[in-house]
Design a protein around this motif. Structure first.
Motif, mmCIF file in Angstrom:
data_model
loop_
_atom_site.group_PDB
_atom_site.id
_atom_site.type_symbol
_atom_site.label_atom_id
_atom_site.label_comp_id
_atom_site.label_asym_id
_atom_site.label_seq_id
_atom_site.Cartn_x
_atom_site.Cartn_y
_atom_site.Cartn_z
ATOM 1 N N SER A 47 0.629 -1.181 -0.139
ATOM 2 C CA SER A 47 0.023 -0.130 -0.185
ATOM 3 C C SER A 47 0.792 1.320 0.139
ATOM 4 O O SER A 47 1.974 1.322 0.511
ATOM 5 C CB SER A 47 -0.981 0.066 1.191
ATOM 6 N N LEU A 48 0.363 2.303 -0.557
ATOM 7 C CA LEU A 48 1.085 3.540 -0.769
ATOM 8 C C LEU A 48 0.568 4.584 0.156
ATOM 9 O O LEU A 48 1.161 5.908 0.100
ATOM 10 C CB LEU A 48 1.412 4.112 -2.232
ATOM 11 N N LYS A 49 -0.319 4.096 0.954
ATOM 12 C CA LYS A 49 -0.900 5.347 1.867
ATOM 13 C C LYS A 49 0.205 5.656 3.068
ATOM 14 O O LYS A 49 1.014 4.922 3.479
ATOM 15 C CB LYS A 49 -2.061 4.479 2.690
ATOM 16 N N ASN A 50 0.328 7.052 2.938
ATOM 17 C CA ASN A 50 1.210 7.649 3.706
ATOM 18 C C ASN A 50 2.778 7.480 3.399
ATOM 19 O O ASN A 50 3.740 7.633 4.061
ATOM 20 C CB ASN A 50 1.075 7.227 5.101
ATOM 21 N N THR A 51 2.953 7.099 2.341
ATOM 22 C CA THR A 51 4.238 6.819 1.767
ATOM 23 C C THR A 51 4.722 7.986 1.152
ATOM 24 O O THR A 51 4.157 8.735 0.342
ATOM 25 C CB THR A 51 4.402 5.672 0.716
ATOM 26 N N PRO A 52 6.136 8.594 1.378
ATOM 27 C CA PRO A 52 6.328 9.812 0.630
ATOM 28 C C PRO A 52 6.606 9.669 -0.650
ATOM 29 O O PRO A 52 6.797 8.621 -1.283
ATOM 30 C CB PRO A 52 7.978 9.891 1.503
ATOM 31 N N LEU A 53 6.351 10.683 -1.446
ATOM 32 C CA LEU A 53 6.413 10.713 -2.895
ATOM 33 C C LEU A 53 7.770 10.394 -3.424
ATOM 34 O O LEU A 53 8.934 11.051 -2.773
ATOM 35 C CB LEU A 53 5.950 12.020 -3.422
ATOM 36 N N ASN A 54 8.027 9.572 -4.175
ATOM 37 C CA ASN A 54 9.642 9.072 -4.729
ATOM 38 C C ASN A 54 9.225 8.669 -6.187
ATOM 39 O O ASN A 54 8.727 7.634 -6.245
ATOM 40 C CB ASN A 54 9.936 7.728 -3.699
ATOM 41 N N LYS A 55 10.070 8.903 -7.201
ATOM 42 C CA LYS A 55 10.026 8.696 -8.586
ATOM 43 C C LYS A 55 10.418 7.398 -8.897
ATOM 44 O O LYS A 55 10.177 6.702 -9.880
ATOM 45 C CB LYS A 55 10.594 9.600 -9.370
ATOM 46 N N ALA A 56 11.281 6.559 -7.702
ATOM 47 C CA ALA A 56 11.899 5.386 -8.086
ATOM 48 C C ALA A 56 10.714 4.312 -7.765
ATOM 49 O O ALA A 56 10.928 3.282 -7.747
ATOM 50 C CB ALA A 56 13.063 5.255 -7.180
ATOM 51 N N VAL A 57 9.560 4.623 -6.910
ATOM 52 C CA VAL A 57 8.623 3.649 -6.778
ATOM 53 C C VAL A 57 7.877 3.501 -8.028
ATOM 54 O O VAL A 57 7.278 4.032 -8.616
ATOM 55 C CB VAL A 57 7.824 4.339 -5.636
ATOM 56 N N LYS A 58 7.839 1.982 -8.221
ATOM 57 C CA LYS A 58 7.078 1.642 -9.524
ATOM 58 C C LYS A 58 6.174 0.222 -9.239
ATOM 59 O O LYS A 58 6.336 -0.367 -7.787
ATOM 60 C CB LYS A 58 8.016 0.846 -10.464
ATOM 61 N N VAL A 59 5.405 0.015 -9.894
ATOM 62 C CA VAL A 59 4.615 -1.088 -9.865
ATOM 63 C C VAL A 59 5.362 -2.410 -10.181
ATOM 64 O O VAL A 59 6.166 -2.397 -11.107
ATOM 65 C CB VAL A 59 3.241 -1.183 -10.656
ATOM 66 N N ARG A 66 -1.079 10.439 -8.918
ATOM 67 C CA ARG A 66 -1.556 11.494 -9.426
ATOM 68 C C ARG A 66 -0.851 12.822 -8.896
ATOM 69 O O ARG A 66 -0.208 13.568 -9.437
ATOM 70 C CB ARG A 66 -2.874 11.700 -9.053
ATOM 71 N N ARG A 67 -0.442 12.606 -7.488
ATOM 72 C CA ARG A 67 0.439 13.914 -6.995
ATOM 73 C C ARG A 67 1.730 13.581 -7.382
ATOM 74 O O ARG A 67 2.517 14.598 -7.538
ATOM 75 C CB ARG A 67 0.503 13.600 -5.403
ATOM 76 N N LEU A 68 2.485 12.559 -7.558
ATOM 77 C CA LEU A 68 3.745 12.461 -7.902
ATOM 78 C C LEU A 68 3.741 13.121 -9.497
ATOM 79 O O LEU A 68 4.642 13.870 -9.894
ATOM 80 C CB LEU A 68 4.239 11.028 -8.037
ATOM 81 N N TYR A 69 2.818 12.631 -10.381
ATOM 82 C CA TYR A 69 2.803 12.955 -11.666
ATOM 83 C C TYR A 69 2.591 14.680 -11.571
ATOM 84 O O TYR A 69 3.377 15.299 -12.337
ATOM 85 C CB TYR A 69 1.515 12.504 -12.403
ATOM 86 N N GLU A 70 1.668 15.347 -10.878
ATOM 87 C CA GLU A 70 1.389 16.599 -11.160
ATOM 88 C C GLU A 70 2.737 17.400 -10.471
ATOM 89 O O GLU A 70 3.022 18.432 -11.341
ATOM 90 C CB GLU A 70 0.103 16.979 -10.302
ATOM 91 N N GLU A 71 3.360 17.037 -9.464
ATOM 92 C CA GLU A 71 4.453 17.281 -9.015
ATOM 93 C C GLU A 71 5.749 17.459 -10.087
ATOM 94 O O GLU A 71 6.279 18.400 -10.317
ATOM 95 C CB GLU A 71 4.896 16.816 -7.813
ATOM 96 N N THR A 72 5.794 16.215 -10.667
ATOM 97 C CA THR A 72 6.760 16.288 -11.692
ATOM 98 C C THR A 72 6.517 16.849 -12.793
ATOM 99 O O THR A 72 7.358 17.587 -13.475
ATOM 100 C CB THR A 72 6.995 14.541 -11.989
ATOM 101 N N LEU A 73 5.255 17.072 -13.400
ATOM 102 C CA LEU A 73 5.073 17.659 -14.669
ATOM 103 C C LEU A 73 5.317 19.182 -14.281
ATOM 104 O O LEU A 73 5.779 20.022 -15.058
ATOM 105 C CB LEU A 73 3.657 17.533 -14.852
ATOM 106 N N LYS A 74 4.950 19.767 -13.190
ATOM 107 C CA LYS A 74 5.220 21.196 -12.824
ATOM 108 C C LYS A 74 6.563 21.444 -12.708
ATOM 109 O O LYS A 74 7.095 22.444 -13.181
ATOM 110 C CB LYS A 74 4.354 21.445 -11.402
ATOM 111 N N LEU A 118 7.541 7.947 -15.040
ATOM 112 C CA LEU A 118 6.672 7.462 -13.965
ATOM 113 C C LEU A 118 5.444 6.561 -14.234
ATOM 114 O O LEU A 118 4.934 6.329 -15.285
ATOM 115 C CB LEU A 118 5.948 8.724 -13.493
ATOM 116 N N ASN A 119 5.433 5.397 -13.513
ATOM 117 C CA ASN A 119 4.225 4.502 -13.572
ATOM 118 C C ASN A 119 2.955 5.095 -13.602
ATOM 119 O O ASN A 119 2.847 6.298 -12.897
ATOM 120 C CB ASN A 119 4.311 3.532 -12.284
ATOM 121 N N TRP A 120 2.033 4.748 -14.406
ATOM 122 C CA TRP A 120 0.743 5.320 -14.566
ATOM 123 C C TRP A 120 0.523 6.551 -15.117
ATOM 124 O O TRP A 120 -0.519 7.225 -15.020
ATOM 125 C CB TRP A 120 -0.091 4.997 -13.131
ATOM 126 N N HIS A 121 1.723 7.262 -15.584
ATOM 127 C CA HIS A 121 1.659 8.699 -16.116
ATOM 128 C C HIS A 121 0.623 8.592 -17.172
ATOM 129 O O HIS A 121 -0.124 9.768 -17.454
ATOM 130 C CB HIS A 121 3.003 8.958 -16.688
#
Length: 432
Positions: A58-70, A121-129, A139-142
């Motif tokens: 589960s990714l609940k409460n996990t810090p955002l990290n671009k290295a995290v993949k499915v 989604r948060r990881l995507y939006e932060e990276t895009l910005k 990113l996975n699921w981008h």
């Protein structure tokens, strides 16, 4: 000893007396199940930090990290998994086994889990910005959030339509709606409505997009009953033929650049397969009284008559259809086998054509190991202005790029009719 030899001899006679079609039907079923069950067994519902190796359920409460993949490739969001999901559900329907549909449902529930969606989604939006469009590709699921091209949403959205009909879900419905909006209002098109991409030239027509679009359009037409989807789908096929068909070779080019008025260099097998499979899917769902149906059937027959002339000695088609020195490739072969078998069973093609499908199946089985590993899968392929690019594309093993088309072909061949012919000696008495 003599008794044992007699028993062996009788067994061989019994095997030989079974109709060839029935034997191969069993083989198609067996291999489809082996491939599908391997996919199910290999799928783990975890995430992994590619740098640290740490895994998460589960990714609940996990810090955002671009290295995290499915962790599992079958849980990535990509058009290839959309085709594989469709194939698994078709196989389950054919076999009367719900485990394959339940697997697709489990996958989609995992993807659309609120915590998992929030994280990516948060990881995507932060990276895009902070880093722009190119950075989000890592990113996975981008593709879920990018939603800018048919590779992002077409076949995955199509598989969700099939799933949502039996397992209604608000998250599925919203994604289907967003895909529908993109395809109908945002997807780049030429002035005549033909879908085109803005690369590698502005307004390049890609053969691949016939399936990327039609997989979704025809299912929307089926589920809504709105003929506008079938109108659009039929126009795409007929327009793609106008732009991409090579009358001298009887097959399609991979692309057409509308700015230079030049075709691409390749009669790529999978490109032709995408159009062929898309046309079969359209005809399977198109109303019998649709005013464009006969035109589409004639187009399908033209495609068939062209492509069968390039089948190789082993039943397989080559990576480049008109280049027998290019390697034998399973994805294009599978799409042709699928479409021909469907066409014969539905009456769009003469029964004789089933012989081509059986030969194709025999070729496919040489590229599938007894354990259900699929080989000879051409890697993902863009458009390049040189044949060497197509000749030298890597070949993959056990990738959704090929497993989906292979499963669709095997499932279609499970109940395919045997080839029959009128024997000469049956006709002699009719000659006066």
């Amino acid at each position: 000893m003599m008794k044992k030899l007699c028993l062996v001899f009788i067994s061989v006679l019994q095997l030989c007396s079974v109709p060839a079609g029935a034997q191969t039907n069993d083989k198609a079923r067996e291999m489809a199940v082996k491939i599908a069950d391997r996919i199910l067994a290999s799928t783990t519902y975890e995430f992994v930090d590619k740098k640290s190796g740490k895994t998460y359920t589960s990714l609940k409460n996990t810090p955002l990290n671009k290295a995290v993949k499915v962790k599992s490739k079958y849980l990535d969001w990509h058009y290839t998994n959309g085709v594989t999901n469709i194939a698994l559900m078709e196989l389950g329907n054919k076999l009367g086994n719900s485990k394959y549909e339940n697997y697709v449902l489990k996958n989609m529930d995992f993807v659309f889990d609120a915590d998992n969606q929030s994280y990516f989604r948060r990881l995507y939006e932060e990276t895009l910005k902070n880093e722009g469009w190119k950075a989000v590709n890592a990113l996975n699921w981008h593709m879920i959030y990018r939603n800018k091209r048919l590779d992002d949403n077409g076949p995955m959205g199509a598989s969700l339509i099939d799933l949502n009909r039996k397992h209604p879900d608000e998250a599925f419905r919203k994604y289907i709606e967003s895909t529908n909006h993109h395809l109908m209002f945002s997807e780049p098109r030429l002035a005549d409505g033909t879908i085109a991409r803005l690369w590698p030239h502005v307004n390049t027509v890609w053969a691949d997009d016939a399936f990327m679009a039609l997989s979704f359009l025809v299912r929307m037409g089926e589920v809504t009953g709105d003929n506008k989807y079938f109108d659009d789908a039929a126009n795409q096929i007929l327009n793609y033929t106008r732009y991409l068909w090579c009358p001298e070779k009887g097959v399609y080019y991979h692309c057409y650049h509308t700015d230079t008025k030049i075709h691409g260099v390749a009669h790529w097998s999978r490109a032709n397969g995408w159009i062929f499979m898309a046309t079969a899917d359209l005809l399977s769902r198109m109303p019998e009284n649709h005013p464009m149906r006969e035109d589409v059937i004639e187009n399908f027959r033209m495609q068939t008559d062209g492509v069968i002339r390039y089948q190789g000695a082993n039943g397989l088609w080559h990576q480049l259809l008109d280049k027998p020195d290019s390697y034998e490739e399973i994805t294009g072969t599978s799409m042709f086998v699928f479409g021909i078998a469907r066409g014969v069973k539905e009456g769009w093609l003469h029964p004789d054509y089933i012989y081509v499908a059986w030969e194709g199946l025999k070729g496919m089985l040489t590229k599938i190991t007894p354990e259900g590993d699929v080989t000879a899968i051409c890697a993902g392929t863009g458009i390049m202005p040189s044949l060497s690019f197509y000749y030298n594309r890597p070949q993959w093993k056990n990738d959704p790029m090929g497993e989906g088309p292979v499963l669709r072909a095997l499932a279609e061949m499970i109940d395919a009719p045997a080839y029959t012919e009128i024997k000469a000696e049956q006709q002699y008495d009719k000659i006066k």
